[in-house]
Design an enzyme around this catalytic site. Structure first.
Site, PDB file in Angstrom:
ATOM      1  N   GLY A 293     -11.605 -11.044 -27.125  1.00  0.00           N
ATOM      2  CA  GLY A 293     -12.218 -10.792 -25.824  1.00  0.00           C
ATOM      3  C   GLY A 293     -13.663 -10.393 -26.037  1.00  0.00           C
ATOM      4  CG  PHE A 294     -15.956 -12.403 -27.656  1.00  0.00           C
ATOM      5  CD1 PHE A 294     -16.189 -11.672 -28.813  1.00  0.00           C
ATOM      6  CD2 PHE A 294     -15.026 -13.424 -27.700  1.00  0.00           C
ATOM      7  CE1 PHE A 294     -15.528 -11.966 -29.984  1.00  0.00           C
ATOM      8  CE2 PHE A 294     -14.351 -13.726 -28.863  1.00  0.00           C
ATOM      9  CZ  PHE A 294     -14.601 -12.998 -30.014  1.00  0.00           C
TER      10      PHE A 294
ATOM     11  CB  ILE B  74     -10.002  -7.143 -27.549  1.00  0.00           C
ATOM     12  CG1 ILE B  74     -11.175  -6.369 -28.159  1.00  0.00           C
ATOM     13  CG2 ILE B  74      -9.627  -6.576 -26.203  1.00  0.00           C
ATOM     14  CD1 ILE B  74     -12.455  -6.479 -27.356  1.00  0.00           C
TER      15      ILE B  74
ATOM     16  NE  ARG C 212     -17.821  10.715 -40.357  1.00  0.00           N
ATOM     17  CZ  ARG C 212     -17.089  11.818 -40.369  1.00  0.00           C
ATOM     18  NH1 ARG C 212     -16.870  12.477 -39.242  1.00  0.00           N
ATOM     19  NH2 ARG C 212     -16.590  12.271 -41.491  1.00  0.00           N
TER      20      ARG C 212
ATOM     21  CE  LYS D 286     -10.062  -4.413 -45.639  1.00  0.00           C
ATOM     22  NZ  LYS D 286      -8.755  -4.700 -46.283  1.00  0.00           N
ATOM     23  CB  THR D 287     -12.161  -2.633 -38.307  1.00  0.00           C
ATOM     24  OG1 THR D 287     -12.493  -1.238 -38.299  1.00  0.00           O
ATOM     25  CG2 THR D 287     -10.707  -2.793 -38.715  1.00  0.00           C
TER      26      THR D 287
ATOM     27  CD  GLN E 180     -15.454  -6.072 -33.665  1.00  0.00           C
ATOM     28  OE1 GLN E 180     -16.050  -6.048 -32.609  1.00  0.00           O
ATOM     29  NE2 GLN E 180     -14.532  -6.976 -33.923  1.00  0.00           N
TER      30      GLN E 180
ATOM     31  N   GLY F  78     -21.202   2.736 -32.091  1.00  0.00           N
ATOM     32  CA  GLY F  78     -20.598   1.509 -31.575  1.00  0.00           C
ATOM     33  C   GLY F  78     -21.101   0.313 -32.352  1.00  0.00           C
TER      34      GLY F  78
ATOM     35  CD  GLU G  30     -21.118  -5.328 -26.108  1.00  0.00           C
ATOM     36  OE1 GLU G  30     -21.325  -6.174 -25.228  1.00  0.00           O
ATOM     37  OE2 GLU G  30     -20.939  -4.127 -25.869  1.00  0.00           O
TER      38      GLU G  30
END
Length: 756
Positions: A254-255, A481, A647, A652-653, A657, A720, A723
């Site tokens: 989901g973007f 997502i 932070r 890994k994730t 992203q 974050g 994006e």
């Protein structure tokens, strides 16, 4: 400052799990097929639906022949505006009720004979199998009275009007006299850029399984916003919110496209109510293009003035984007120009033009992704005019405070990101002359650009339950997502409570859970983390209170601030108690803690913080391309992104992203565009065979690094990552192509014809 390689770095100081490269907790379920998505839930007597799309851009339906479709064996019903049950109209958009933003369009589907865009659903076929439904849908014959339509963005651009601003999206700004400063500048560039529309292509096309039981609705849906979807459906179908259960444990990508409510969802629910059977509507890829909004096209003017030392004296950034007449909002295209450079004279304006096309919608870093392409390309072109190094020019104009508002930056480490990136990428080895670098017959170019995305935070309700056996359940209606959302919250809870990660289970993706934040705007991780942190603190206080009641407890008289949560308990030095011991002594089998979101407090805090801070994730994108001098084929050969994202919770994730954003940025630069026939508004490339997204052969190894410096104003210091990776990426490619070929491409995508 520490610098970390995103996939090999282990625990951060004082933590066991936060910062580690932890495998996603849902990885096994997804790779083995155990995970069920919206179109994979079995129900007895399940029917299937397919859409019939309008073939004109604007007009009225004068008749609709369904006889041939109804005659197909297995067809249950054909719903049109002539026989469909009525839905209530979509609520009007209001920033006083943010859930109203979830309406994809204002169209009351199958309650009107009006057609507002080419592709609007005008009928729904319900049948025993999906194949039968699709075949019968092809036999429905609408007749139309066609009306004049405006579908050509370039032709309608002169009719654009100023974009309306709001509390959360400013659309204009003035500081000093930018036009005069530009005219007086000894060095200047004044360029016009265009970007095309883009369509969503999540690996899981939109799908809905709707089941009515009287006035109670169960909905399996891939959504990025469970609470707002639930409220919207309650309004449209006239039932209480509590009568609707939305289940969305897994979302196949989901973007932004799954953050709103589109025709497929509404019509699946409508068809289930009309037929009295469970109904599944799984959109084809073409139907996604026709019914789910995408990124707006844009025309942008960026003009920069500078003195002989390379100090910016003027910045003008204006934009025109489009909306649909039935929905969509202008994007924050010029927002990046508010914050990136120290300029005494700034002029920003945004305009929109409504067209008879499907409403635009959120798509990864809406506004900033295309805004950074124009701004960062113009900065690079100014560097050519000055004969300056593009990295040095940016650092020369790096502000100490926000250029427009004067607020402090909560976190701003662009200098460090560029310094590290330049060293690791070998920027000093770059020959500054255009076309001077070669690898055999290939022209080699190197480009840089700044990445920027605002840091936002919303509210989340969370409950925790700890059992006597040491297991912990975190309950929050957050959205998975594909980003590892549940995994990072489990890491946070495990560290805060001092328990093994494998003892923590996160329940998510269900409207029966405490409501979580939307998965959009890079807000979910920080927002949910704030709730998890508060709930963990509350749980530990409850446990300490139980321990204090026992006369022989080593925790009597102790304050929570003195204690460390570790080894499954609370300790002061070598003395303490396990949670199991505390619960056993208190005669309890479990203990719970709950934190409820405070929406009014959130709004007040957000407005207060905006006056004090500018919060954003930033980064430096370094790109190398190779260009064939005969065919002008462009290949991205190397990439390094260095990011200041606060932070990092899961190495890994986070790396995944950031890389994913860069891949989308490369697609934006070189291949992606939704092609619209300017005669009738038809999308002419609604498939992955004609809409070209990057594949493995297009992407080199992407080196991702982050500074891992906590933002002191955010939960756990995280900002974050979802994006910021796409921002600046298209400009870095364009700037590398400029270096390799000497040609500045102003219109995306950068295709062969624009270089030959």
């Amino acid at each position: 400052m520490s610098t970390k390689y995103a996939e090999t770095e282990q625990a951060t100081a004082g933590t066991k799990y936060v910062g580690r490269a932890v495998d996603r907790l849902d990885g096994r379920a997804k790779t083995t097929g155990e995970a069920r998505f919206a179109a994979e839930h079995p129900y007895p007597d399940l029917a299937h639906a397919a859409l019939v799309h309008a073939t004109i851009p604007r007009g009225r339906i004068t008749g609709i022949d369904t006889a041939e479709a109804r005659a197909v064996p297995g067809v249950i019903d054909v719903l049109t505006h002539e026989n469909a049950p009525a839905m209530k109209p979509a609520p009007k958009v209001s920033f006083l009720d943010l859930s109203t933003l979830v309406s994809g369009t204002s169209v009351n589907y199958l309650a009107t004979d009006e057609v507002h865009w080419n592709g609007q659903p005008v009928a729904v076929v319900v049948a025993e199998t999906p194949e039968t439904a699709r075949y019968a849908a092809s036999l429905v014959r609408p007749a139309y009275q066609e009306l004049p339509a405006a579908v050509d963005f370039a032709a309608e651009e002169p009719n654009a009007v100023p974009q309306k601003g709001s509390l959360i999206a400013e659309t204009k700004a003035d500081k000093g006299d930018a036009p005069a400063a530009l005219a007086a500048a000894p060095y200047a560039v004044d360029l016009t850029f265009t970007t095309p529309p883009h369509s969503h292509n999540a690996i899981e096309p939109h799908a809905t399984t709707a089941v009515w039981d009287g006035d109670r609705l169960t909905l399996h849906e891939g959504t990025q916003n469970i609470p707002w979807l639930r409220k919207h459906l309650a309004q449209r179908f006239g039932v209480p919110e509590k009568a609707i259960r939305v289940l969305s444990p897994y979302v196949g990508g989901g973007f932004g496209g799954k953050g709103s409510v589109w025709a497929g969802t509404l019509l699946a629910v409508l068809a289930a109510r009309a037929t009295g059977r469970p109904v599944r509507l799984a959109l084809t890829r073409a139907s996604v293009y026709h019914t789910v909004g995408g990124r707006t096209p844009s025309t942008q003017r960026v003009a920069l003035g500078a003195d002989a030392d390379g100090r910016l004296t003027a910045l003008i950034h204006t934009s025109v984007s489009r909306t649909g007449r039935t929905g969509g909002m202008g994007e924050q295209i010029t927002a990046v120009s508010r914050h990136l450079y120290a300029v005494p004279n700034i002029h920003l304006r945004q305009s929109t033009v409504p067209l008879d096309l499907l409403a635009n919608t959120f798509m990864r870093a809406p506004g900033e992704s295309i805004g950074t392409f124009a701004l960062e390309s113009a900065v690079d072109e100014l560097a050519w005019e000055l004969g300056a190094d593009p990295v040095e020019l940016r650092m020369r104009n790096e502000p100490e405070r926000d250029p427009l508002g004067g607020q402090r930056f909560a976190q701003r480490m662009l200098r460090e990101a560029y310094a590290l990136g330049a060293e690791r990428f070998g920027w000093r080895e770059r020959d500054p002359r255009p076309g001077a670098m070669r690898d055999g017959r290939w022209l080699v170019g190197m480009g840089v650009a700044t990445a920027y995305h605002p840091s936002l935070r919303m509210t989340a309700s969370v409950t925790l339950r700890m059992a006597a056996d040491g297991t912990v359940v975190v309950r929050c209606g957050l959205h998975e997502i594909g980003v590892g959302a549940a995994t990072v919250q489990a890491q946070i809870a495990a560290d805060e409570l001092g328990v093994p990660l494998e003892s923590v289970r996160v329940e998510h993706g269900d409207s029966d859970l405490p409501p979580g934040p939307q998965a959009g705007g890079s807000v979910q991780t920080a927002s949910a983390a704030a709730g998890v942190l508060a709930a963990c603190a509350k749980l530990k206080r409850t446990l300490l209170g139980l321990a204090r009641r026992a006369p022989d407890s080593p925790l009597r008289g102790r304050r929570l601030e003195e204690l460390a949560a570790r080894d499954g308990g609370l300790y002061l030095g070598g003395r303490g108690q396990t949670y199991a011991e505390i619960l056993a002594a208190a005669g309890r089998t479990h203990v719970e803690a709950a934190v409820k979101a405070n929406t009014l407090g959130f709004l007040a805090r957000t407005l207060r913080e905006r006056r004090k801070w500018v919060k954003a994730a930033t980064g430096a994108q370094f790109c190398e391309v190779r260009v064939d001098p005969d065919t002008m084929e462009v290949r991205v050969s190397r990439w390094l992104g260095v990011f200041d994202v606060g932070r990092v919770i899961n190495a890994k994730t986070a790396a995944s992203q950031l890389r994913g954003g860069i891949v989308m940025g490369i697609g934006m630069a070189l291949s992606e565009q939704t092609l619209i026939d300017h005669r009738d508004g038809r999308i002419v490339n609604p498939s992955l065979s004609e809409y070209h997204v990057p594949v493995h052969a297009d992407i080199p190894r992407i080196d991702v690094r982050y500074l891992d410096e906590p933002d002191p104003t955010m939960p756990l210091g995280l900002i974050g990552v979802g994006e910021v990776g796409i921002t600046g990426a298209a400009a870095a490619v364009a700037n590398a192509v400029r270096h390799a070929t000497g040609k500045r491409v102003l219109d995306l995508p950068i295709t062969l014809d624009k270089l030959l």
